[in-house]
Design a protein around this motif. Structure first.
Motif, PDB file in Angstrom:
ATOM      1  N   TYR A  59       3.715 -21.794 -33.060  1.00  0.00           N
ATOM      2  CA  TYR A  59       4.860 -22.665 -32.786  1.00  0.00           C
ATOM      3  C   TYR A  59       6.019 -22.378 -33.743  1.00  0.00           C
ATOM      4  O   TYR A  59       7.179 -22.283 -33.333  1.00  0.00           O
ATOM      5  CB  TYR A  59       4.470 -24.146 -32.882  1.00  0.00           C
ATOM      6  N   HIS A  60       5.684 -22.246 -35.013  1.00  0.00           N
ATOM      7  CA  HIS A  60       6.734 -22.163 -36.026  1.00  0.00           C
ATOM      8  C   HIS A  60       7.546 -20.869 -35.885  1.00  0.00           C
ATOM      9  O   HIS A  60       8.774 -20.886 -35.883  1.00  0.00           O
ATOM     10  CB  HIS A  60       6.093 -22.275 -37.412  1.00  0.00           C
ATOM     11  N   HIS A  61       6.842 -19.755 -35.766  1.00  0.00           N
ATOM     12  CA  HIS A  61       7.531 -18.470 -35.643  1.00  0.00           C
ATOM     13  C   HIS A  61       8.006 -18.218 -34.215  1.00  0.00           C
ATOM     14  O   HIS A  61       9.179 -17.937 -33.972  1.00  0.00           O
ATOM     15  CB  HIS A  61       6.599 -17.344 -36.108  1.00  0.00           C
ATOM     16  N   ASP A  62       7.091 -18.348 -33.252  1.00  0.00           N
ATOM     17  CA  ASP A  62       7.415 -17.925 -31.881  1.00  0.00           C
ATOM     18  C   ASP A  62       8.345 -18.903 -31.161  1.00  0.00           C
ATOM     19  O   ASP A  62       9.033 -18.506 -30.214  1.00  0.00           O
ATOM     20  CB  ASP A  62       6.138 -17.771 -31.038  1.00  0.00           C
ATOM     21  N   LYS A  63       8.341 -20.168 -31.563  1.00  0.00           N
ATOM     22  CA  LYS A  63       9.180 -21.161 -30.869  1.00  0.00           C
ATOM     23  C   LYS A  63      10.341 -21.646 -31.744  1.00  0.00           C
ATOM     24  O   LYS A  63      11.499 -21.535 -31.356  1.00  0.00           O
ATOM     25  CB  LYS A  63       8.349 -22.376 -30.447  1.00  0.00           C
ATOM     26  N   HIS A  64      10.021 -22.202 -32.915  1.00  0.00           N
ATOM     27  CA  HIS A  64      11.105 -22.765 -33.736  1.00  0.00           C
ATOM     28  C   HIS A  64      12.056 -21.682 -34.226  1.00  0.00           C
ATOM     29  O   HIS A  64      13.269 -21.787 -34.066  1.00  0.00           O
ATOM     30  CB  HIS A  64      10.534 -23.546 -34.933  1.00  0.00           C
ATOM     31  N   HIS A  65      11.501 -20.642 -34.848  1.00  0.00           N
ATOM     32  CA  HIS A  65      12.390 -19.600 -35.373  1.00  0.00           C
ATOM     33  C   HIS A  65      13.161 -18.936 -34.222  1.00  0.00           C
ATOM     34  O   HIS A  65      14.371 -18.697 -34.329  1.00  0.00           O
ATOM     35  CB  HIS A  65      11.590 -18.569 -36.183  1.00  0.00           C
TER      36      HIS A  65
ATOM     37  N   TYR B  84       6.372 -36.982 -32.573  1.00  0.00           N
ATOM     38  CA  TYR B  84       5.987 -36.298 -31.328  1.00  0.00           C
ATOM     39  C   TYR B  84       5.236 -34.989 -31.497  1.00  0.00           C
ATOM     40  O   TYR B  84       4.782 -34.405 -30.517  1.00  0.00           O
ATOM     41  CB  TYR B  84       7.242 -36.057 -30.463  1.00  0.00           C
ATOM     42  N   TYR B  85       5.088 -34.486 -32.714  1.00  0.00           N
ATOM     43  CA  TYR B  85       4.640 -33.107 -32.863  1.00  0.00           C
ATOM     44  C   TYR B  85       3.217 -32.847 -32.360  1.00  0.00           C
ATOM     45  O   TYR B  85       2.932 -31.783 -31.806  1.00  0.00           O
ATOM     46  CB  TYR B  85       4.795 -32.633 -34.319  1.00  0.00           C
TER      47      TYR B  85
ATOM     48  N   GLN C  59       4.874 -30.855 -29.826  1.00  0.00           N
ATOM     49  CA  GLN C  59       5.255 -29.758 -30.707  1.00  0.00           C
ATOM     50  C   GLN C  59       6.780 -29.597 -30.758  1.00  0.00           C
ATOM     51  O   GLN C  59       7.466 -30.545 -31.055  1.00  0.00           O
ATOM     52  CB  GLN C  59       4.556 -28.449 -30.290  1.00  0.00           C
ATOM     53  N   ASN C  60       7.278 -28.412 -30.448  1.00  0.00           N
ATOM     54  CA  ASN C  60       8.719 -28.175 -30.562  1.00  0.00           C
ATOM     55  C   ASN C  60       9.526 -28.760 -29.401  1.00  0.00           C
ATOM     56  O   ASN C  60      10.750 -28.669 -29.407  1.00  0.00           O
ATOM     57  CB  ASN C  60       8.994 -26.671 -30.639  1.00  0.00           C
ATOM     58  N   ARG C  61       8.859 -29.374 -28.427  1.00  0.00           N
ATOM     59  CA  ARG C  61       9.559 -29.809 -27.216  1.00  0.00           C
ATOM     60  C   ARG C  61      10.065 -31.251 -27.336  1.00  0.00           C
ATOM     61  O   ARG C  61       9.604 -32.160 -26.652  1.00  0.00           O
ATOM     62  CB  ARG C  61       8.644 -29.640 -26.002  1.00  0.00           C
ATOM     63  N   ARG C  62      11.037 -31.437 -28.177  1.00  0.00           N
ATOM     64  CA  ARG C  62      11.568 -32.785 -28.401  1.00  0.00           C
ATOM     65  C   ARG C  62      12.111 -33.380 -27.099  1.00  0.00           C
ATOM     66  O   ARG C  62      11.999 -34.584 -26.868  1.00  0.00           O
ATOM     67  CB  ARG C  62      12.666 -32.766 -29.474  1.00  0.00           C
ATOM     68  N   GLY C  63      12.699 -32.540 -26.265  1.00  0.00           N
ATOM     69  CA  GLY C  63      13.246 -33.023 -24.996  1.00  0.00           C
ATOM     70  C   GLY C  63      12.174 -33.641 -24.106  1.00  0.00           C
ATOM     71  O   GLY C  63      12.416 -34.655 -23.430  1.00  0.00           O
ATOM     72  N   ASP C  64      10.990 -33.053 -24.086  1.00  0.00           N
ATOM     73  CA  ASP C  64       9.902 -33.599 -23.267  1.00  0.00           C
ATOM     74  C   ASP C  64       9.440 -34.951 -23.804  1.00  0.00           C
ATOM     75  O   ASP C  64       9.113 -35.869 -23.048  1.00  0.00           O
ATOM     76  CB  ASP C  64       8.704 -32.635 -23.242  1.00  0.00           C
ATOM     77  N   TYR C  65       9.405 -35.052 -25.135  1.00  0.00           N
ATOM     78  CA  TYR C  65       9.048 -36.336 -25.758  1.00  0.00           C
ATOM     79  C   TYR C  65      10.071 -37.408 -25.382  1.00  0.00           C
ATOM     80  O   TYR C  65       9.708 -38.523 -24.984  1.00  0.00           O
ATOM     81  CB  TYR C  65       8.977 -36.157 -27.279  1.00  0.00           C
TER      82      TYR C  65
END
Lengths: 200, 237
Positions: free
Chosen positions: A26-32, B204-205, B209-215
């Protein structure tokens, strides 16, 4: 020059159990990646197009919040991946760096204590750092996408304390994450290299 | 038994049962003092699938209780902290000694925001605003669909930790915005919050996870519009 996502310098599962494969995916492949893509969109047509990443970060600070946030995080993460390695951490570090840490911060143990304290007390998303400021190594903390670069200093070690860095593995236990980072992950050779570059 | 005593009793029961559920783990690290963790008005699992049980449990028992513990420590040196209503302290942070102001801002803000947030959510929520709140939304902000879009955008657009809000500003008008960290509209002269959504990653994580919009899209399904209506009435009074 546009931004691009660097490969991790190790496999996604190489830092487990201290930082899991899932966290790095998640951190590298999505956030970064999102910082890279958003940064490129905002860079296009701006006065900083074609500048080096450091110049974009410093130039956009206080002037273009979106570009600063994304380019700042791109810079921070580029180094963050290299500041870690499998089997890293602990007190064994190149002699020159150790001497300078002892001279400027008292001892390696004190440096670690102050570094963890900086990370724990950064309220909300941000980073804690070792940076060279006025010729000395200092412990710092910054919010969100900021870094010592925009505070007149050169970062030599940074730890991401955004919750996305540790929530999957440590939940709310940020101190445990910071301790694992120092004890098991830091690539002190890369820190020493950045320290040598900062002194130039 | 007066109201305060009965409230304490209810909290006491909730604490005992939650502690029993978690066995030997120290779920509630609350120092003794004037602040206590308010119970959720529903089970930790009640907001599934929009907000998962684990997230609700950690968010309430660890994050919110962390603010409570810090406030009880701060109250040892700031007697007013536990005695005055939180809203009046948050609306006048300059009245707090500078050395302690940031700690009060972060921790009392965190406590107030989370208590507000728990009360605003309900199982089976997610209908639409009604009555005077609906009338004000239609007249001032172009209708509920526009409010939903703008609050969602305010949450998505907050870089890092913070909150998105629909609130009543100092001119008694509805306004949409976001705040960093544990700040809230009361700190900026607002008369009161109507709805607010936590966009710290801890909210929401584990599920999104990174999908704040879905949350944020799912969060709308939890909103208790009766509570929002009473928040609005209180802010307009």
């Amino acid at each position: 020059m546009s931004f691009s996502l660097p490969d991790l310098p190790y496999a996604h599962d190489a830092l487990a159990p201290h930082m899991s494969r899932e966290t790095l995916e998640y951190h590298h492949d999505k956030h970064h990646l999102a910082y890279v893509n958003n940064g490129n969109n905002l860079l296009k047509g701006s006065e900083w197009e074609g500048k080096s990443l450091e110049d974009v970060v410093k130039g956009s600070f206080g002037k273009n919040a979106g570009l600063f946030n994304n380019s700042g995080q791109h810079y921070n993460h580029n180094h963050f991946w290299k500041w870690m390695k499998p089997g890293g951490g602990g007190d064994k570090m190149p002699g020159d760096l150790e001497k300078k840490i002892v001279a400027d911060l008292g001892s390696v143990a004190k440096m670690k204590e102050d570094f963890i304290q900086a990370g724990v007390t950064q309220f909300g998303s941000g980073w804690c750092w070792l940076a060279v400021k006025d010729g000395k190594i200092a412990v710092m903390k910054t919010a969100n996408g900021e870094s010592p670069l925009v505070q007149g200093a050169k970062p030599i070690l940074g730890c991401d304390v955004w919750e996305h860095s540790y929530y999957i593995d440590y939940r709310n236990r940020r101190p445990d994450y910071l301790k694992a980072f120092l004890d098991h992950l830091v690539n002190w050779d890369y820190v020493a290299q950045m320290h040598a570059d900062a002194a130039k | 038994m007066n109201r305060r005593e009965s409230l304490k009793l209810i909290i006491g029961i909730a604490t005992v049962s939650a502690t029993a559920t978690f066995g030997r783990t120290r779920a509630f690290a609350q120092a003794a003092g004037p602040f206590t963790l308010p119970p959720l008005g529903y089970a930790y699992s009640a907001l599934e699938p929009n907000i998962d049980t684990m997230t609700m449990t950690i968010h309430h028992q660890r994050h919110h209780s962390g603010f409570i513990a810090n406030l009880n420590n701060l109250a040892k040196t700031i007697p007013d902290l536990g005695a005055k209503p939180a809203e009046s302290i948050l609306a006048n942070l300059s009245g707090v000694a500078e050395a302690q102001r940031m700690a009060v801002r972060n921790n009392l803000g965190g406590h107030w925001n989370h208590a507000f947030f728990w009360d605003l959510m309900t199982p089976g929520g997610g209908k639409e605003p009604d009555g005077p709140l609906k009338a004000a939304i239609d007249a001032q902000l172009g209708g509920f669909a526009a409010v939903k879009d703008q609050v969602t955008a305010a949450g998505a657009g907050r870089f890092g930790s913070g909150w998105a809000w629909l609130f009543v500003n100092k001119d008694k008008k509805l306004q949409i915005g976001n705040t960093p960290y544990q700040d809230n509209p009361l700190m900026d002269g607002g008369r009161g919050a109507v709805i607010g959504v936590d966009v710290w990653e801890h909210a929401y994580y584990l599920k999104y996870q990174n999908r704040r919009g879905d949350y944020l899209a799912a969060w709308w399904n939890t909103v208790n519009w009766d509570k929002a209506a009473s928040n609005f009435a209180k802010a307009m009074a």
